[in-house]
Scaffold this active site. Structure first.
Site, mmCIF file in Angstrom:
data_model
loop_
_atom_site.group_PDB
_atom_site.id
_atom_site.type_symbol
_atom_site.label_atom_id
_atom_site.label_comp_id
_atom_site.label_asym_id
_atom_site.label_seq_id
_atom_site.Cartn_x
_atom_site.Cartn_y
_atom_site.Cartn_z
ATOM 1 N N ASP A 116 0.857 -1.178 0.000
ATOM 2 C CA ASP A 116 0.000 0.000 0.000
ATOM 3 C C ASP A 116 0.900 1.237 0.000
ATOM 4 O OD1 ASP A 116 -2.474 1.535 0.255
ATOM 5 O OD2 ASP A 116 -1.771 1.960 2.293
ATOM 6 N N GLU A 200 -1.530 -0.944 -5.911
ATOM 7 C CA GLU A 200 -2.663 -0.188 -6.439
ATOM 8 C C GLU A 200 -2.237 0.585 -7.690
ATOM 9 O OE1 GLU A 200 -6.007 1.346 -3.443
ATOM 10 O OE2 GLU A 200 -4.007 1.953 -2.848
ATOM 11 N N CYS A 253 -12.887 -3.582 5.749
ATOM 12 C CA CYS A 253 -12.293 -4.291 6.888
ATOM 13 C C CYS A 253 -11.792 -5.649 6.410
ATOM 14 C CB CYS A 253 -13.317 -4.462 8.007
ATOM 15 S SG CYS A 253 -12.726 -5.474 9.392
ATOM 16 N N CYS A 256 -13.869 -8.763 8.390
ATOM 17 C CA CYS A 256 -15.257 -9.131 8.088
ATOM 18 C C CYS A 256 -15.725 -8.658 6.716
ATOM 19 C CB CYS A 256 -16.191 -8.577 9.164
ATOM 20 S SG CYS A 256 -16.223 -6.755 9.232
ATOM 21 N N CYS A 272 -13.663 -1.039 13.360
ATOM 22 C CA CYS A 272 -14.691 -1.510 12.430
ATOM 23 C C CYS A 272 -16.053 -1.451 13.116
ATOM 24 C CB CYS A 272 -14.385 -2.934 11.969
ATOM 25 S SG CYS A 272 -15.638 -3.627 10.861
ATOM 26 N N CYS A 275 -17.544 -5.520 13.138
ATOM 27 C CA CYS A 275 -16.951 -6.572 13.968
ATOM 28 C C CYS A 275 -16.192 -6.025 15.165
ATOM 29 C CB CYS A 275 -16.039 -7.462 13.137
ATOM 30 S SG CYS A 275 -14.569 -6.617 12.481
ATOM 31 N N ASP A 282 -3.071 1.647 6.921
ATOM 32 C CA ASP A 282 -2.179 1.230 5.834
ATOM 33 C C ASP A 282 -1.991 -0.288 5.803
ATOM 34 O OD1 ASP A 282 -1.873 3.870 5.087
ATOM 35 O OD2 ASP A 282 -0.067 4.180 6.281
#
Length: 294
Positions: A116, A200, A253, A256, A272, A275, A282
Site C-alpha cells: 500500500d 494499487e 475491513c 469481516c 470496524c 466486527c 495502511d
C-alpha cells in the site's frame, strides 16, 4: 531522428501528447543515437565495443568507457545512444537483441505480498512492515536552496555562473542517484523474496497536485519503483499485479469485509463498526490489496 518524429506524431494524433517541437538547447536532453551499419564489401561495422572502450562514427579514436556489464557479440548490437547529463557526464546506452526465455513461477499466498503506497515511508506491506524510505531530497533541501541562491546572484553567461550551475547540477544528480540506488536495492529484495507483488494503480501526478504532497510524492519515486519491480519480477518468472484504483482498499475491513463509508483520510487507526476490530489503515489496505490481487 525519423523514428522519433514518427513516434511524436503518433502520440499527438492519439492524444497522448502535444504537437512535436524542435529540441531546445536548454530544456531538452542532450542525446543522439547511432544505428549499427554493416559494410557489405568488407563486413566491418561502424560501431566497435571492447572491454574498456567504444568506437563510434565521426570519432577519430576509441573513447575510454567503463563497461559495467557483459556485452554480447557485435552481431546482436542494434544501436548506441549517447547522452550527456547536466553535470557534464556522458553515458552510452547499448541496445542489443537477446533471446527471450520466459520463466514461470508458482504463485500462491505464501509467495505473494501486497504493498500500500505511503507518502511517509514509500509503502506498507501486508506483513505490517514499512519501507522506511530515506527522504533524500528533504535531507539535501537546505543545501540545494543555498546553492540555488548563490547561482541566482551570478551574472548569466559568466564563468562564475557556469561554475555555480555545475555545482548545483552535480548536487541534484547526487540526490537522484541516491534515490535510484535505494529503489533498485528495495525492488531487488522484493523480487527475489516474492513471486507476486500486488499494488494499487495510482495516479501519482494527481496525488502530488491535490493533496499538497508534491515534494514527498516526487521524492519517493513510486513510479520508477513500480517499473523496476515489474521488469525484475518478469526476469525471475514473477508478476506485478495492479489492483484498480477505484478499489476501496482502505475502507474495507480485512476481517469481516464490511465497508466503512464514513472513513476519513485523517483516520489512521479506526474501529470496524461491524466486527469491532481495531484496524491500522495502511496495514489493512495492504492486506486487502494482496487478497484482491490474488
Amino acid at each position: 531522428a525519423q523514428l522519433n518524429l514518427e513516434s511524436a506524431y503518433g502520440n499527438f494524433f492519439a492524444k497522448r501528447g502535444g504537437f512535436p517541437k524542435f529540441k531546445s538547447k536548454r530544456k531538452c536532453r542532450d542525446s543522439y543515437t547511432t544505428n549499427k551499419v554493416v559494410d557489405k564489401k568488407t563486413g566491418k561495422t561502424n560501431i566497435k565495443i571492447t572491454s574498456n572502450s567504444i568506437k563510434l562514427p565521426k570519432l577519430k579514436t576509441e573513447v575510454k568507457a567503463k563497461i559495467h556489464t557483459t556485452i554480447p557479440s557485435i552481431e546482436k548490437v542494434k544501436s548506441i545512444t549517447i547522452s550527456k547529463t547536466k553535470s557534464g557526464k556522458y553515458y552510452a546506452s547499448i541496445k542489443v537483441i537477446v533471446d527471450d526465455k520466459p520463466k514461470s513461477a508458482v504463485i500462491d499466498e505464501s509467495t505473494t505480498i501486497g504493498l500500500d503506497y505511503s507518502s511517509k515511508s514509500l509503502y506498507v506491506d501486508s506483513n505490517n512492515c514499512n519501507a522506511d524510505f530515506p527522504k533524500f531530497y528533504r535531507r539535501a533541501e537546505k543545501k540545494l536552496a543555498k546553492m540555488q541562491r548563490q547561482l541566482s546572484k551570478k551574472q548569466q553567461g559568466s564563468k562564475n555562473y557556469e561554475k555555480a550551475r555545475l555545482r548545483l547540477a552535480k548536487q541534484h544528480e547526487h540526490v537522484a542517484n541516491q534515490r535510484t540506488d535505494h529503489l533498485h536495492k528495495e525492488s531487488l529484495r522484493l523480487a527475489t523474496t516474492y513471486k507476486c507483488v500486488c499494488i494499487e494503480s495510482l495516479n501519482m501526478r494527481a496525488i502530488s497536485q491535490t493533496l499538497r504532497l508534491g515534494k514527498s510524492t516526487l521524492d519517493n519515486g513510486w513510479g520508477k519503483f513500480t517499473d523496476m519491480l515489474a521488469y525484475k519480477l518478469t526476469d525471475r518468472g514473477g508478476t506485478l499485479v495492479k489492483v484498480p484504483k477505484n478499489y476501496a482498499s482502505s475502507k474495507i475491513c480485512n476481517h469481516c469485509q464490511s465497508k466503512n463509508k464514513d472513513l476519513k483520510l485523517s483516520d489512521r487507526i479506526w474501529t470496524c463498526p461491524t466486527c469491532g476490530a481495531l484496524i491500522e489503515r495502511d496495514y489493512n489496505a495492504a492486506c486487502n490489496i494482496k487478497d484482491e490481487g490474488l
